[in-house]
Structure formats: C-alpha cells, structure tokens
Design an enzyme around this catalytic site. Structure first.
Site, PDB file in Angstrom:
ATOM      1  N   LYS A   5       0.832  -1.206   0.000  1.00  0.00           N
ATOM      2  CA  LYS A   5       0.000   0.000   0.000  1.00  0.00           C
ATOM      3  C   LYS A   5       0.871   1.262   0.000  1.00  0.00           C
ATOM      4  CE  LYS A   5      -3.572   2.632   0.656  1.00  0.00           C
ATOM      5  NZ  LYS A   5      -4.348   2.966  -0.568  1.00  0.00           N
ATOM      6  N   GLY A   6       0.401   2.298  -0.676  1.00  0.00           N
ATOM      7  CA  GLY A   6       1.133   3.561  -0.750  1.00  0.00           C
ATOM      8  C   GLY A   6       1.523   4.068   0.630  1.00  0.00           C
ATOM      9  N   LEU A  12      -4.777   7.384   0.106  1.00  0.00           N
ATOM     10  CA  LEU A  12      -3.478   7.036   0.688  1.00  0.00           C
ATOM     11  C   LEU A  12      -3.513   6.881   2.201  1.00  0.00           C
ATOM     12  CD1 LEU A  12      -1.084   9.267  -1.455  1.00  0.00           C
ATOM     13  CD2 LEU A  12      -1.285   6.786  -1.539  1.00  0.00           C
ATOM     14  N   ASN A  22       5.151   6.329  -6.341  1.00  0.00           N
ATOM     15  CA  ASN A  22       3.790   6.642  -6.754  1.00  0.00           C
ATOM     16  C   ASN A  22       3.688   8.143  -6.951  1.00  0.00           C
ATOM     17  OD1 ASN A  22       1.077   7.040  -7.061  1.00  0.00           O
ATOM     18  ND2 ASN A  22       0.482   6.136  -5.108  1.00  0.00           N
ATOM     19  N   CYS A  30      -0.913   9.232  -7.987  1.00  0.00           N
ATOM     20  CA  CYS A  30      -2.176   8.955  -7.306  1.00  0.00           C
ATOM     21  C   CYS A  30      -3.168  10.055  -7.623  1.00  0.00           C
ATOM     22  CB  CYS A  30      -1.983   8.860  -5.795  1.00  0.00           C
ATOM     23  SG  CYS A  30      -3.538   8.547  -4.938  1.00  0.00           S
ATOM     24  N   GLY A  46      -9.514  -2.054 -13.159  1.00  0.00           N
ATOM     25  CA  GLY A  46     -10.246  -3.237 -13.593  1.00  0.00           C
ATOM     26  C   GLY A  46     -10.213  -3.416 -15.096  1.00  0.00           C
ATOM     27  N   GLY A 104      -4.231  -6.391  -9.995  1.00  0.00           N
ATOM     28  CA  GLY A 104      -4.774  -5.510  -8.962  1.00  0.00           C
ATOM     29  C   GLY A 104      -6.202  -5.851  -8.611  1.00  0.00           C
ATOM     30  N   THR A 105      -7.116  -5.123  -9.235  1.00  0.00           N
ATOM     31  CA  THR A 105      -8.533  -5.243  -8.899  1.00  0.00           C
ATOM     32  C   THR A 105      -9.040  -6.679  -8.936  1.00  0.00           C
ATOM     33  OG1 THR A 105      -8.824  -3.039  -9.796  1.00  0.00           O
ATOM     34  CG2 THR A 105     -10.814  -4.352  -9.522  1.00  0.00           C
TER      35      THR A 105
END
Lengths: 288, 376
Positions: free
Chosen positions: B103-104, B131, B185, B188, B275, B323-324
C-alpha cells in the site's frame, strides 16, 4: 478465513425483493460466529469485478449450512437470485469480528432495521443456545416488509414497528427501546446508519436514566482494555454492526472504513463489522 | 554503484545473501538481461523445494528489473490491492508471487478520504482511498520483519506531497532488511496534493525521480499516470533521471453519481478507475512507453486472465501486476504464474522472454499523439 465452494441448497423470496438462500459450506458453518460475514463472488467477472459481502444470517453446524439474506439492489444481487439448487459459488469467510456477549448478560436486546435483520439474526440463535433471553425489536417501512415470525426462533420476544403503522408500533423502532433499556443487559443492533446513530445516543444517556450501573461494571474496571479489543467490546452496552461499501473484505484495500472517536479510520471488514457504539464517530469526523 | 543485498532470514538458517550484486548491462529495449547465476545456487524457483513450485521450475520465469532486483516470476500484486501482504492470510501463498507492491506509504500517517471510498462500475471499480496509511516508520516497524522472512520481494510503494517527502521516506526505507525496492507513486489521482502533479509534467517527474535516485541504492520503479496527453516524454524523462523500471499505469480519474443523483457518490468526488475496463488504455500506454525507453516496463491495468498477461508481454512489458481482479479471486496471481509456465512449456519455450514485445513494430510506430482527437 477460507476460500470455499458453497453449494446452493435452497433459495426463496421471503419478502418482496428479499431473498433467503441456504448454502452447504461446512467450513463456514462450523468456524463462524454471529456478526461475521462472507464475501461472495458473482459469476460474471467481466462486468462485475467485486465480490458481495453478506452477513452470515444463520449457521447450522449439524447440516453444515449457512444462510444469507439479501435484497436485490443491483446486478450483483440479481445474479444470485438466478442461481439454482446445486450451483456452487465461491465464498471467502468467515470474515470480520463477531458480536461479543458478556458472560454475565442474561437479557439481550436485539434491534434490527430492515435488512439489518441479517446482521443480528445469528446472534438470536447463539443467545438462545446459551440460555439467554432475547427481545428482538424490528423496524420496517411497512407491514409487507416485516420479517416473518416463522423464520425466527420461538423463544424470542419479537416486537415490530412500522413507519406507516400498518403493523405494530407506528413509528421508528428506536422509539421502542425505552421500554427495554432497563431490562436489557446488553444491546446489539444492525440497520441503517441513522437508526444506529439514534441508538448510540440513547445508549449514552442510559446509565443516567437508570440511575445505576448494571452488570457489576466495577469488576475489571481497574484495568483498561485496549480500544476495539474483544474484551473492550464485551463491556460495551451497545454493539453495532456497521455497513460500508467494500472492496477486498480482508483489510487490504482500506475501502470500507468508518471514522472512530480515536481519530483513525477503522476497517469495517477487519476491525468490524461489529463495533462498540462508543468507538464510532457518529458525526463522521473527516475534518479536512 | 554498489547494489543492495537483500537479506533473507527464512527458517532457522543464518542469513544468506539473496543474489549476487551485479553490474547491469542493457542490450535491448525490450528483452531483459538473461538470468544470471546466483551465489546461492540455481534459479530462485528451483531453490524452492515445495511441490507446488515444481510445476514452474522447468520454465525460466525470472525477471530482472535492474539494480539486483530479480523477481522469481513476472506476476506481481499491485499496490493498494494486497495491503502489506499479510491480509489474505492462508488464502494466498505469497512466496509463490513474483513480487508484492505494498500500500502507498507516506512520511506521516494519513487517515485518507471520507467514505464512500469504493464503488463498482461497468467492468471495473472506482476507488478513492486517499493514501490512508500509518506512515513510513510504522510500516517499517510493523511489516519489514515479516517481509524479510519471505522469499517474495516486497516493493514499497512511496507517495508524498513534495520532493522532500519522497526523499525522506525513501531514506528511511533504504537499507531496511525485507525491502527489495521502491515503487514511486507519483500518479495517485485521489489526493489533493501529493501525487498527480509530479506525473503530468516531464520536468517534475524527472526532478522527483532524480532526487530519490540520489537518496537510495534500492531498485527504483516509477509508476506512470494515464491521465496525461502524451506519456512518452514523461516516461523518457523518468528513465533518464535514473529509474530502474517503469510501472504503467495507475488508475484513470473518474467519478460516479450518488443514488439520489444529488451529488457525486464518492466522498472525495473523484476516484481512480481500475479493472478490465481500463485494459485497452493500459495496453496503449505500455505499447507507447516500451518504444521510447530502454528500461523494463511493468504493466498494470485490468489483468484478469492469462490472455491479458500475454497481451501486455506482447506490447513490451517484462512483468505484469494484478490488482482489482484480486478482490474477486485472491488466488488468481498464483494461478497466472502456473498458467504462464504451462503456456511456455506447451510452446516449447525454456523461458517466457520470447513472448515479450512480439506485437511491437519493427520501427518506431507513428506517434499516437498525432491523433490528438483521440485524447481527452
């Protein structure tokens, strides 16, 4: 937490637009507690990319079945209604933290608003199994939405309120609470957020109105339990099961948070869905 | 420059060096350097005795992202979808993944955006977490020890509001056992400050990349935003500033309308679309970027099955992030590893590298920005 295949045993529409489905999933039936939920995959991955969270409505260890109760509100829930007995779907669970009933609590007050019934229904079974007395207050918009008595255990007292007065008390279910707050040792609620907020406000004033602190709260009062720990929740008079739009349901995506009085958002899927009512920041304090 | 050794302390044995520091020579834009012999023995996959891994041992799936960051296979899990690697518990065997992007992480703790934060959309989802994270010090304290015991490389996704923030976070990660690399990142879309402004401007992107590059020897990936008119000058600037690899792409900015149609649905109004819905966009950007940079590109955007992985490899990516799709099927990434190996075996390939870049043009394709009418 396990990923299991669950076979649909029975599916029926118990109320207009509301379905009760029973699945054969022994691992979930034996390993779960009231207040926990399952995260269920829909079939059409190309269009629907997220699983759907459902409270475990009831669990029967003897037959290895669990039930879920839901309203059709979109394509995902619609998809579930088209399943046929024998179809197997993919469930992740049991997830979240359960309701914590104090061992000394004899009288449990359950409050459900609409589909919130699915959140507390399992607790009624557990409480009766443990020899406790249960009163279930249920609020719905109208008589046609009232959860059928036939689907509830005989041992509970079931009190209904409807917004339009077509059945039971004419008004909100929260207006019934005053009659039971002296009787109840602990209360457990699931439903729309305004209902939970109103209950939380009632719970705050309860000790003052009753003039006594019940449940021998002096015991253990010396040592402070860690906030949001099961022990701390067990001491809370009111526990609420919260709802939030959910992504992963295991605590990875941080999508389903609620703001707490400590100022840090907590995950409904991991620290919840059950919280002590005093843990929640009911004003939604995302001060920016 | 000396490459970092990633120390693995799995099991009871004494720490052993994970890989040999080597000087990297890139020969081609699209084909990663062939795997090198490691001090600790044969290929990473072969070092794993478990039966499950045996399925992929015959095919070389290792991928070198530069500066000593060699992934056991090219299937990673994307930042924000896999927490800190521990959340899925026994459901996913993390050591079979090619890499984990956590996670960021920011310098100070962030509580994130108001709810609702996620909603499903046709073929995808919008998220606007903002975030939320406990801050870099807490991340290191809580998770690095666990990561150090894993075989899977953990890449920490780093976000910040200023160049100084990024540098400070990276300094605190530098040299921590268990941290295999940094994913910057700079894209974002969900925070007011701290992110997107770096990814939409070539100079700003190069500036933050160069500053971070000076602060650490850790392998450095930089994550591109799709929310730009032409990504190629930005990608080139980031590569020139010293990034070891690029990740393409972050989410697309979007909104959803609330049920009462009286306001946008998400608490933050704007969210990032991810997605299957964004796969064509991600493919296009990977295709463009792979033609202008000579560093490895890790693709991300709508991977839900092996065909998606093969598509991204074909347009030049050396690895992909899932990811999704993890939310629907947490076991997908590990299955993709097996399926990729099986595909290579079926085609008689000793490794997956021949699958990379097969759809790229022989000479540089006409710039897609020629047709600005196709762009937002």
């Amino acid at each position: 937490m396990r990923l299991v295949g669950a076979e649909l045993i029975e599916s029926r529409e118990i109320l207009p637009g509301q379905w009760l489905q029973s699945y054969h999933a022994p691992a979930l039936a034996t390993g779960s507690r009231a207040g926990q939920f399952v995260h269920v995959r829909t079939g059409d991955l190309s269009g629907l990319v997220l699983r759907r969270p459902f409270s475990i409505n009831t669990a029967d260890q003897a037959t290895g079945t669990i039930t879920i109760h839901f309203r059709t509100i979109g394509r995902g829930t619609e998809w579930f209604t088209h399943l046929r007995p024998g179809d197997t779907i993919d469930m992740l669970g049991p997830l979240g933290r359960p309701f914590e009933v104090d061992a000394r609590s004899r009288h449990l007050l359950l409050v459900a608003g609409g589909l919130g019934m699915a959140g507390v229904r399992y607790l009624a079974d557990e409480a009766i199994r443990d020899g406790r007395q249960v009163t279930l207050l249920f609020g719905a918009a109208s008589a046609r939405d009232v959860y059928p008595t036939s689907l509830l255990p005989d041992e509970i007292e079931y009190v209904v309120a409807t917004d339009d007065g077509t059945m039971g008390h004419h008004g909100f279910v929260t207006e019934l609470v005053a009659d039971y707050e002296g009787w109840a040792d602990q209360a457990f609620a699931c439903g729309p957020e305004p209902m939970l907020r109103a209950l939380a406000r009632l719970a705050v004033g309860r000790r003052g109105r009753l003039g006594v602190a019940k449940l021998g709260r002096k015991r253990g009062a010396g040592k402070a339990d860690a906030p949001s720990s099961p022990a701390a929740r067990r001491k809370a008079f009111l526990q609420v099961s919260m709802e939030q739009r959910m992504g992963c349901a295991v605590g990875a995506c941080l999508g389903c948070v609620v703001m707490t009085t400590s100022g840090t958002p907590q995950r409904v899927c991991r620290e919840g869905p059950v919280f002590g009512s005093e843990e929640i920041d009911w004003e939604g304090g995302w001060a920016r | 420059m000396k490459a970092k050794r990633r120390v693995v302390t799995a099991g009871t044995s004494a720490p052993t060096p994970r890989r040999t520091p080597t000087v990297r020579k890139l020969k081609s834009a699209f084909v990663p350097v062939a795997s090198r012999p490691r001090a600790s023995g044969p290929a990473v996959a072969a070092a794993a005795p478990e039966e499950a891994d045996a399925r992929s041992t015959s095919v070389d799936l290792t991928v070198d992202l530069g500066r000593g960051l060699v992934l056991p296979n090219p299937i990673l899990v994307a930042s924000g979808t896999f927490g800190y690697g521990i959340e899925y518990g026994d459901v996913v065997d993390v050591d079979r993944l090619g890499g984990i992007c956590c996670k960021g992480t920011t310098l100070r703790p962030r509580i994130g955006n108001p709810t609702p934060r996620v909603t499903e959309t046709p073929g995808g989802m919008l998220n606007s977490i903002g975030l939320q994270n406990p801050g870099v010090d807490a991340v290191v304290e809580k998770y690095a020890g666990t990561w150090a015991g894993w075989r899977v490389p953990v890449i920490v996704n780093v976000a910040g509001e200023s160049v100084g923030d990024y540098v400070e976070v990276v300094k605190r990660l530098d040299g921590v056992p268990g941290i295999a690399g940094i994913e910057l990142n700079i894209s974002c879309p969900n925070v007011g400050r701290g992110g997107l402004q770096f990814a939409i401007d070539a100079d700003a992107a190069a500036g933050v990349t160069a500053a971070v590059r000076r602060a650490t020897d850790l392998p450095l990936l930089v994550k591109l935003s799709p929310n730009v008119a032409d990504v190629r000058p930005i990608a080139r600037a980031i590569a020139d500033a010293g990034a070891d690899a690029l990740t393409a792409v972050n989410t697309l900015s979007g909104i959803a309308v609330g049920p009462g149609r009286d306001r946008p649905l998400l608490g933050n109004i704007y969210g990032g679309l991810s997605g299957p819905a964004i796969k064509p966009v991600a493919l296009r950007i990977v295709y463009e970027v792979c033609q202008v940079v000579r560093i490895p590109v890790v693709a991300i955007g709508g991977v839900t099955e092996l065909a998606d992985v093969l598509d991204f490899l074909a347009v030049g990516a050396v690895a992909v992030q899932v990811g999704t799709a993890i939310f629907a099927d947490p076991t997908l990434p590990v299955r993709l590893v097996d399926e990729l190996a099986a595909t290579c075996r079926d085609r008689g390939l000793a490794g997956y590298r021949p699958l990379i870049g097969t759809a790229l043009p022989n000479k540089a394709a006409a710039p897609s920005s020629k047709g600005v009418e196709y762009r937002p």
